[in-house]
Design a protein around this motif. Sequence first.
Motif, mmCIF file in Angstrom:
data_model
loop_
_atom_site.group_PDB
_atom_site.id
_atom_site.type_symbol
_atom_site.label_atom_id
_atom_site.label_comp_id
_atom_site.label_asym_id
_atom_site.label_seq_id
_atom_site.Cartn_x
_atom_site.Cartn_y
_atom_site.Cartn_z
ATOM 1 N N GLU A 205 -11.305 0.512 11.624
ATOM 2 C CA GLU A 205 -10.474 -0.383 10.823
ATOM 3 C C GLU A 205 -10.707 -1.839 11.236
ATOM 4 O OE1 GLU A 205 -6.760 2.644 9.952
ATOM 5 O OE2 GLU A 205 -6.748 1.459 11.788
ATOM 6 N N LEU A 206 -10.901 -2.053 12.536
ATOM 7 C CA LEU A 206 -11.218 -3.402 13.004
ATOM 8 C C LEU A 206 -12.529 -3.887 12.398
ATOM 9 C CD1 LEU A 206 -10.246 -3.203 16.783
ATOM 10 C CD2 LEU A 206 -9.212 -4.674 15.045
ATOM 11 N N ALA A 207 -13.511 -2.998 12.352
ATOM 12 C CA ALA A 207 -14.816 -3.360 11.798
ATOM 13 C C ALA A 207 -14.711 -3.705 10.316
ATOM 14 C CB ALA A 207 -15.812 -2.218 12.008
ATOM 15 N N ALA A 208 -13.888 -2.949 9.588
ATOM 16 C CA ALA A 208 -13.727 -3.178 8.149
ATOM 17 C C ALA A 208 -12.798 -4.351 7.879
ATOM 18 C CB ALA A 208 -13.190 -1.929 7.464
ATOM 19 N N GLY A 209 -11.874 -4.599 8.794
ATOM 20 C CA GLY A 209 -10.900 -5.668 8.628
ATOM 21 C C GLY A 209 -9.673 -5.202 7.872
ATOM 22 N N SER A 210 -8.586 -5.900 8.055
ATOM 23 C CA SER A 210 -7.337 -5.598 7.376
ATOM 24 C C SER A 210 -6.575 -6.897 7.175
ATOM 25 C CB SER A 210 -6.500 -4.613 8.187
ATOM 26 O OG SER A 210 -5.256 -4.383 7.552
ATOM 27 N N ASP A 211 -6.185 -7.164 5.929
ATOM 28 C CA ASP A 211 -5.421 -8.373 5.643
ATOM 29 C C ASP A 211 -3.999 -8.283 6.177
ATOM 30 O OD1 ASP A 211 -7.558 -9.563 4.335
ATOM 31 O OD2 ASP A 211 -6.946 -8.805 2.376
ATOM 32 N N ASP A 212 -3.473 -7.059 6.224
ATOM 33 C CA ASP A 212 -2.084 -6.876 6.642
ATOM 34 C C ASP A 212 -1.923 -5.530 7.358
ATOM 35 O OD1 ASP A 212 0.666 -6.743 6.944
ATOM 36 O OD2 ASP A 212 1.105 -7.307 4.881
ATOM 37 N N PRO A 213 -2.246 -5.480 8.656
ATOM 38 C CA PRO A 213 -2.151 -4.216 9.390
ATOM 39 C C PRO A 213 -0.765 -3.586 9.338
ATOM 40 C CG PRO A 213 -3.304 -5.852 10.708
ATOM 41 C CD PRO A 213 -2.753 -6.557 9.494
ATOM 42 N N GLN A 214 0.268 -4.390 9.301
ATOM 43 C CA GLN A 214 1.643 -3.873 9.255
ATOM 44 C C GLN A 214 1.886 -3.110 7.946
ATOM 45 O OE1 GLN A 214 3.502 -4.482 11.969
ATOM 46 N NE2 GLN A 214 5.430 -3.587 11.332
ATOM 47 N N ALA A 215 1.512 -3.713 6.822
ATOM 48 C CA ALA A 215 1.686 -3.053 5.522
ATOM 49 C C ALA A 215 0.796 -1.824 5.431
ATOM 50 C CB ALA A 215 1.366 -4.021 4.386
ATOM 51 N N GLN A 216 -0.402 -1.917 5.975
ATOM 52 C CA GLN A 216 -1.317 -0.774 5.987
ATOM 53 C C GLN A 216 -0.693 0.373 6.774
ATOM 54 O OE1 GLN A 216 -5.316 -1.792 7.162
ATOM 55 N NE2 GLN A 216 -5.691 0.252 7.956
ATOM 56 N N ALA A 217 -0.127 0.080 7.933
ATOM 57 C CA ALA A 217 0.509 1.107 8.763
ATOM 58 C C ALA A 217 1.680 1.751 8.034
ATOM 59 C CB ALA A 217 0.974 0.492 10.082
ATOM 60 N N GLU A 218 2.501 0.943 7.380
ATOM 61 C CA GLU A 218 3.647 1.478 6.632
ATOM 62 C C GLU A 218 3.183 2.434 5.539
ATOM 63 O OE1 GLU A 218 5.822 -1.944 5.309
ATOM 64 O OE2 GLU A 218 6.542 -2.400 7.324
ATOM 65 N N ALA A 219 2.125 2.057 4.810
ATOM 66 C CA ALA A 219 1.624 2.907 3.729
ATOM 67 C C ALA A 219 1.046 4.211 4.267
ATOM 68 C CB ALA A 219 0.568 2.151 2.925
#
Length: 69
Positions: free
Chosen positions: A31-45
Amino acid sequence: MSDAEDETMKRRDGGEADERVGQRAELLPEELAAGSDDPQAQAEAILEESDERTEHPEQTQHDSVQSPD
């Protein structure tokens, strides 16, 4: 209400939910390699979908192409 649903409500209502989301928001290497605009929202989903599959395994088996019939 089933035990699983009750447990999910407890997680969603308070600190345990925040703890779960906080832990899951720590991105995995891929996930770090791909990147995430909003890790918190991603985690919630991710956790919401996981809870849904846990609460309704029969639906997961029906929907999944990987689950045996």
